[in-house]
Design a protein around this motif. Structure first.
Motif, mmCIF file in Angstrom:
data_model
loop_
_atom_site.group_PDB
_atom_site.id
_atom_site.type_symbol
_atom_site.label_atom_id
_atom_site.label_comp_id
_atom_site.label_asym_id
_atom_site.label_seq_id
_atom_site.Cartn_x
_atom_site.Cartn_y
_atom_site.Cartn_z
ATOM 1 N N PRO A 230 0.745 -2.496 7.893
ATOM 2 C CA PRO A 230 1.097 -3.843 7.751
ATOM 3 C C PRO A 230 2.214 -4.072 6.768
ATOM 4 O O PRO A 230 2.244 -3.596 5.583
ATOM 5 C CB PRO A 230 -0.041 -4.506 7.156
ATOM 6 N N GLN A 231 3.481 -4.733 6.894
ATOM 7 C CA GLN A 231 4.620 -4.718 6.313
ATOM 8 C C GLN A 231 4.476 -5.144 4.834
ATOM 9 O O GLN A 231 4.982 -4.506 3.842
ATOM 10 C CB GLN A 231 5.825 -5.604 7.030
ATOM 11 N N PRO A 232 3.666 -6.119 4.572
ATOM 12 C CA PRO A 232 3.603 -6.488 3.232
ATOM 13 C C PRO A 232 3.070 -5.381 2.277
ATOM 14 O O PRO A 232 3.512 -5.178 1.284
ATOM 15 C CB PRO A 232 2.553 -7.720 3.134
ATOM 16 N N ILE A 233 1.905 -4.671 2.883
ATOM 17 C CA ILE A 233 1.888 -3.512 2.090
ATOM 18 C C ILE A 233 2.470 -2.610 1.937
ATOM 19 O O ILE A 233 2.806 -2.096 0.761
ATOM 20 C CB ILE A 233 0.312 -2.846 2.666
ATOM 21 N N LEU A 236 5.012 -3.738 -0.716
ATOM 22 C CA LEU A 236 4.459 -3.505 -2.250
ATOM 23 C C LEU A 236 4.015 -2.085 -2.607
ATOM 24 O O LEU A 236 4.358 -1.733 -3.810
ATOM 25 C CB LEU A 236 3.114 -4.356 -2.175
ATOM 26 N N SER B 228 -1.024 -9.095 10.025
ATOM 27 C CA SER B 228 -0.603 -8.959 8.775
ATOM 28 C C SER B 228 0.567 -10.089 8.541
ATOM 29 O O SER B 228 1.153 -10.009 7.463
ATOM 30 C CB SER B 228 0.455 -7.638 8.410
ATOM 31 N N PHE B 264 -6.251 -3.999 -5.448
ATOM 32 C CA PHE B 264 -5.116 -4.255 -4.270
ATOM 33 C C PHE B 264 -5.075 -2.968 -3.426
ATOM 34 O O PHE B 264 -4.910 -2.908 -2.104
ATOM 35 C CB PHE B 264 -3.869 -4.488 -4.878
ATOM 36 N N SER B 268 -5.786 -2.531 0.305
ATOM 37 C CA SER B 268 -4.767 -2.245 1.601
ATOM 38 C C SER B 268 -5.249 -1.217 2.108
ATOM 39 O O SER B 268 -5.280 -1.066 3.488
ATOM 40 C CB SER B 268 -3.669 -1.738 0.718
#
Lengths: 407, 297, 440
Positions: A230-233, A236, B228, B264, B268
């Motif tokens: 997933p791009q946001p992950i 980050l 996502s 986090f 993730s």
């Protein structure tokens, strides 16, 4: 509600289930309506056609176009940008009637409502309604807003200010200090760098993978990984790696004896960091596309080339590249558009909100939400949209690509 | 140019390009080396996230490059799974995402068929419109979508979110599917039509089964996009904590200034698992399904 | 064949509608179950304290209050808000709460968007500078007539006043920066900037730093601007005064402690500063009162609090003070308004202010709670109160936002070594003026 009890599971299933049923019911209703209305409408359009025949097709197309444009203009004016409903809102039947008039005046009406095309139009109907609601309506709203001064100081009933917002996109800073053109140039640079690396990296990997070898499946799987996250992950995680003290990149730089880099506060390096992240993210897509293209190239071409004594490079240049073109053209267009409008990477990597490494889309986001100057932002958005559209049209014209996709 | 190489062509093709035996051992080693290095680059950042998630709480930021930190602990995973609402959020995401992916595929599959097999007024403008939706900057659409949704009473419900997700991915899906349908010879359906089968069932029985790779790809893309998404979810359901998707939840681990890095990373990793699994499972279709409507004979 | 298709469609549609009708009533039930389960987690002391005073009375009309708060989970703020809401529901079972945490920026954006769409939450728990844009947009109501404001500290009220009216009820007083130090590394905190630099240089060795602070936000620049004798606004409270000698001096000072006499890390945002200090790798940090709880947990008795050191030859730095406020959206009316007003009074009651002091280490906004022995006896709260004395109330006007945005990139450019303090100060002023001209 903290834990995943059967109750919670059941509730969310019921919510989703009822939504699905709601959508099915709506679709069925729509289809039934279309099914029954199509023949009467066909008859009606025939009658209108007879009546209007003397006008000639050209005049009819023109009139139809005018009516539809008038309907759209009316709708745009009706979509209220402020808190209070627009005074024109009660006149929506006028717009509907105008639209219908346009539809039936047009010489295509008898074709549209002929029985042959009932099925395709019925197939299109659900998606069309959805797109009207979720793409066309927001677009019309933005269009209306782009002509007003909607911002916190004019919230209830913003004023119509004509093209002022559009002029100001080019004459005033789009952000706090940065003017439009530097951001635009940086976005072009960003797009070019990324697409070049995506295509060449993807091409290199695809050529390496396109052979019988051990572990081929494993390599392919691992190489696709960046795309699957997933791009946001991913963004980050990369941002963490650019951390001055604890990030992998600087630790490595220091171990080989170089100075650590201020990735977050130096605009140039921040831009480089954005590019590294996005190149990493984008190569797998190109690799997969090119691999698909390579596999569809018949071996006889190479055989012929080899008989002619072509070197490996000449084969690549004169056989592989031209035959890959139908695959590459749309991929490059999509890649360019996606990179140009990519939001996640420039937004997350630019943690310190440096204006000097913003691209157009993140600049748009900031200008819309930091001051909530929605009028300015809407005009800005349409300028970006127009640039992309112009690029795509020119590119399609020049390369002649996309024939397969739009024909 | 022919799309399906004949047996003779294939053998020549394979002999020339696919057979590694012709490559010298040195070249083979070089190729493997290049691929190994690329693979490491591709997965290293992910491994780093795993590594952070295993670190004990007081040493989240460190200059050590060891992937398995000394005194590794699963504490962060325990907290995320048993002390936070995280499982609920993941469950919500699974429910929403599966529903939208299915609806999105159905919407796109039927529309793409219409675009592929009929010429009708509005067809070319329609295709150009679909392409141009890819050029709309996403942040631009959020405010009007929110306003529309709240006028229709769809905010703070799954209903609005499911509808929005299903529709927003439709243009790209139609594009891919139409391209794929175009490569399926019409003669197959026409033969069936002559046998007295209706158009719809010809579509259902002949075209759809042949399009499995493209359908799988479209499902995957829809799933990924909804799974996502942050912008739409924030706009639609942010005010109802019990409805949250995992993205909103994970964002919550990062308050204004402070990031709970352990939580986090652990969460993730957990949410990456289903997508990566789905992705790798369908990777066999990826290459054949993504024709982008252009590889035509 | 066509007929078959149609019958199928018709049957499906009937079925779908029946099913849809059956599956309707869901969201409300979800919410109710949540409240029931969470009520069990109410901290015992809260419920006990209050139940004695107010008898449980059952009012028939159910009210659900949607409360948006900027308090996050990390420092216990969100848990505190939730515990207050739970306690309130325990006394008034008809009033239930939906607490939503949003980042400060997100809260502002989302509230404006919600206002545009006409679907606002019922109560905001947020910082004072939101009052500017929210009153511009006409989305919140003045609270002067709804509450007895005389019971609150004047400084806290001042930061929420605009156009002669008050736009929020203060919960805490402060939100100010101060100097926090690690007693393991420093015995007595520096009194002036010379001492700061000297001590800092001794302490900056290898992976340890003398001082850390968030180098990306101008909130950390403003105290020094004040310390060198400057201010963000002129007397009228609206005209920016950023291109001044004090601003140049302040920027030069921050540049010097990074490059000339380095005592701070080369790149340091909030997270990095926070982590370094918690890990004992930074002797001093400049941070706000919101962080006190977290540092108390991390450092225990080793945590010391002092004023930000005096600028040699000038004044004590003036950090901005404001507070956290409850703001009431304009859409409130009838029973909901009554419930919200009652809840606001409940939040700022003496008991709950004491609870806040204990749990969040923030200074109360209620005058009556100022005498709480907790403050006088706790060295940390005492230090925090001492820093407050030299603070300045943060302006509420929308123009402040322009100043923040104008200062931020220039401050970062100076700290990246890209711009001279003189150029940066001039650019700030120009940007702020352009932005203010654009507000209308």
């Amino acid at each position: 509600m903290k834990f995943l009890t059967p109750d919670v599971i059941w509730n969310s299933l019921r919510e989703v289930g009822s939504t699905v049923l709601f959508i099915i019911a709506g679709t069925v209703l729509l289809e039934v309506l279309a099914y029954f209305l199509w023949s009467p409408l066909g008859v009606f359009s025939q009658a209108v056609d007879q009546l209007l025949k003397p006008l000639g097709d050209r005049v009819r197309s023109l009139l139809a176009g005018l009516a539809v444009v008038a309907a759209v203009v009316l709708v745009v004016a009706m979509v209220s940008p402020g808190q209070e409903p627009s005074p024109l809102a009660p006149y929506w039947p006028v717009a509907a009637v105008l639209f219908l008039i346009g539809l039936f005046i047009s010489p295509s009406a008898t074709v549209i409502f002929g029985w042959r095309l009932r099925l395709p139009y019925m197939l299109l109907m659900p998606a069309l309604v959805g797109l009207l609601l979720l793409v066309v309506y927001p677009l019309l709203w933005e269009l209306n807003v782009s002509f007003t001064n909607l911002n916190p100081r004019h919230f209830k009933s913003p004023d119509f200010i004509g093209l002022k917002n559009y002029v100001e996109v080019f004459t005033k800073p789009v952000l706090k200090q940065v003017m439009f053109f530097p951001v635009f140039l940086r976005t072009i640079l960003w797009t070019v760098i990324n697409v070049v690396f995506h295509v060449s990296g993807g091409m290199a990997l695809a050529l390496l993978l396109n052979r019988k070898m051990r572990l081929r499946g494993l390599y392919r799987t691992l190489l696709i990984f960046p795309w699957a996250i997933p791009q946001p992950i991913a963004c980050l995680a990369w941002r963490g790696e650019f951390h001055y003290e604890y990030g992998f990149v600087n630790i490595m730089l220091q171990r080989v004896g170089l100075e650590p880099i201020q990735w977050m506060s130096n605009p140039t390096w921040n831009f480089v960091a954005m590019c590294i992240t996005n190149i990493w993210l984008g190569i797998p897509f190109m690799m997969v596309i090119i691999l698909g293209g390579l596999q569809s190239i018949a071996g006889e071409y190479y055989e012929a080339a080899e008989i002619d004594g072509a070197s490996a490079w000449q084969q690549f240049r004169h056989v592989t590249l031209p035959l890959l073109r139908p695959v590459l053209t749309p991929a490059v267009i999509l890649g360019t558009v996606w990179t140009f409008t990519n939001f996640n990477v420039p937004f997350f990597i630019n943690q310190n909100e440096l204006e000097t490494s913003d691209t157009l889309v993140t600049a748009l986001f900031r200008s819309a939400f930091q001051y909530f100057n929605l009028g300015d932002a809407a005009a800005f958005a349409f300028v970006i949209f127009a640039i992309l559209l112009a690029f795509s049209i020119v590119y399609i014209r020049v390369t002649g690509g996309l024939k397969g996709a739009t024909e | 140019m022919s799309n399906v190489p004949s047996a003779k062509q294939r053998s020549a093709w394979e002999r020339f390009f696919k057979s590694g035996r012709q490559d010298s051992p040195f070249k083979r080693i070089l190729i493997h080396l290049a691929l190994i290095i690329s693979s490491i680059i591709a997965i290293y950042p992910v491994l780093r996230v795993v590594s952070v998630s295993l670190r004990p709480g007081d040493r989240l930021l460190s200059t050590s490059l060891a992937l398995i930190p000394p005194d590794a602990t699963l504490e962060a995973y325990r907290v995320v799974l048993f002390e936070k609402e995280f499982p609920v959020w993941v469950w919500n995401s699974i429910a929403i995402t599966s529903a939208t992916a299915v609806i999105g595929v159905v919407l796109a599959a039927t529309s793409a068929y219409a675009f592929s097999r009929w010429r009708f007024p509005g067809r070319s403008p329609g295709l150009v419109f679909l392409l141009s939706t890819q050029m709309l900057p996403a942040p631009m659409m959020m405010v009007p979508i929110y306003i529309l949704a709240s006028k229709l009473g769809l905010t703070q419900t799954y209903r609005g979110l499911v509808i929005a997700y299903s529709v927003t991915s439709v243009p790209f899906s139609i594009w891919i599917l139409k391209g794929y349908y175009d490569t399926i010879p019409r003669e197959l359906e026409e033969a069936a039509l002559i046998d007295g089968v209706s158009r719809l069932s010809a579509f259902w029985r002949i075209v759809l089964p042949l399009s499995t790779p493209a359908l799988a790809i479209v499902f995957l893309f829809n799933f990924m996009a909804a799974w996502s998404d942050y912008l739409l979810a924030r706009v639609m359901i942010a005010s109802e904590r019990p409805l949250w998707t995992w993205v909103l939840g994970v964002r919550d681990f990062q308050s204004q200034f402070q990031t709970q890095w352990g939580l986090f990373s652990a969460s993730s990793i957990l949410v990456m698992v289903p997508v990566v699994a789905l992705f790798l499972y369908s990777s066999k279709w990826l290459i054949s399904g993504l024709t982008l409507g252009s590889v035509k004979g | 064949m066509k007929k078959n298709v149609f019958t199928l469609l018709a049957a499906l549609s009937v079925l779908a509608m029946i099913l849809a009708a059956c599956a309707k009533p869901t969201p409300e039930t979800v919410v109710v179950t949540q409240v029931v389960t969470e009520r069990e987690e109410v901290p015992v002391e809260v419920t006990r304290q209050v139940e004695v005073e107010v008898p449980v009375e059952a009012t028939p009309e159910p009210v659900e209050i949607v409360l948006w708060t900027k308090e996050g989970e990390a420092d216990g703020g969100l848990q505190y808000v939730q515990s207050l809401a739970d306690a309130y529901t325990a006394i008034h079972p008809n009033v239930t709460f939906e607490i939503v945490n949003k980042d400060v920026e997100t809260l502002r954006e989302d509230f404006l968007t919600a206002g545009l769409a006409g679907s606002m939450p019922d109560l905001l728990w947020t910082v004072n500078d939101h009052a500017g844009p929210f009153t511009d947009a006409g989305l919140i109501m003045p609270v002067d007539d709804l509450f007895d404001l005389s019971q609150y500290v004047d400084a806290a009220l001042a930061a929420a006043q605009l156009n002669g009216q008050t736009w929020g009820v203060p919960i805490s007083n402060g939100n100010h920066l101060m100097l926090l130090y690690n007693k393991d590394l420093i015995e007595t905190p520096p009194m002036d900037t010379d001492e700061l630099v000297q001590m800092g240089q001794d302490l900056t060795t290898g992976d340890q730093y003398g001082l850390v602070y968030n180098q990306t936000e101008p909130f950390w620049l403003v105290p020094w601007l004040g310390g060198f004798g400057g201010a963000v606004f002129a007397e009228d409270g609206k005209t920016p005064t950023l291109n001044t000698q004090p601003m140049i001096d302040a920027l030069q000072f921050l540049y010097d402690i990074k490059y000339t006499t380095p005592i701070v890390p080369a790149e340091c945002d909030y997270d990095a500063a926070d982590t370094l200090f918690k890990e004992g790798k930074a002797a001093m940090i400049i941070n706000g009162d919101w962080s006190l709880g977290g540092y108390k947990d991390a450092l225990g008795d080793k945590l010391g609090v002092a004023r930000i050191p005096q600028v040699v030859g000038h004044e004590w730095p003036h950090p901005y003070t404001s507070g956290v406020y409850l703001m009431l959206p304009i859409s409130l009316e009838g029973a909901k308004l009554e419930a919200v007003v009652d809840f606001v009074n409940f939040v700022t009651s003496a008991n709950n202010q004491a609870l806040m002091i204990a749990k969040l280490n923030r200074l109360p906004a209620l005058k009556a709670a100022l005498d709480d022995p907790l403050i006088a006896n706790d060295p940390i709260l005492k230090g925090s109160a001492d820093q407050m004395v030299v603070g300045t109330p943060m302006p509420t006007v929308s123009e402040m936002r322009c100043n923040w945005d104008a200062m931020k990139p220039e401050m970062q450019a100076v700290l990246a070594g890209d711009k001279s303090p003189e150029d940066a100060a001039a650019a700030m002023q120009e940007a702020a003026e352009t932005c203010i001209a654009n507000l209308d």
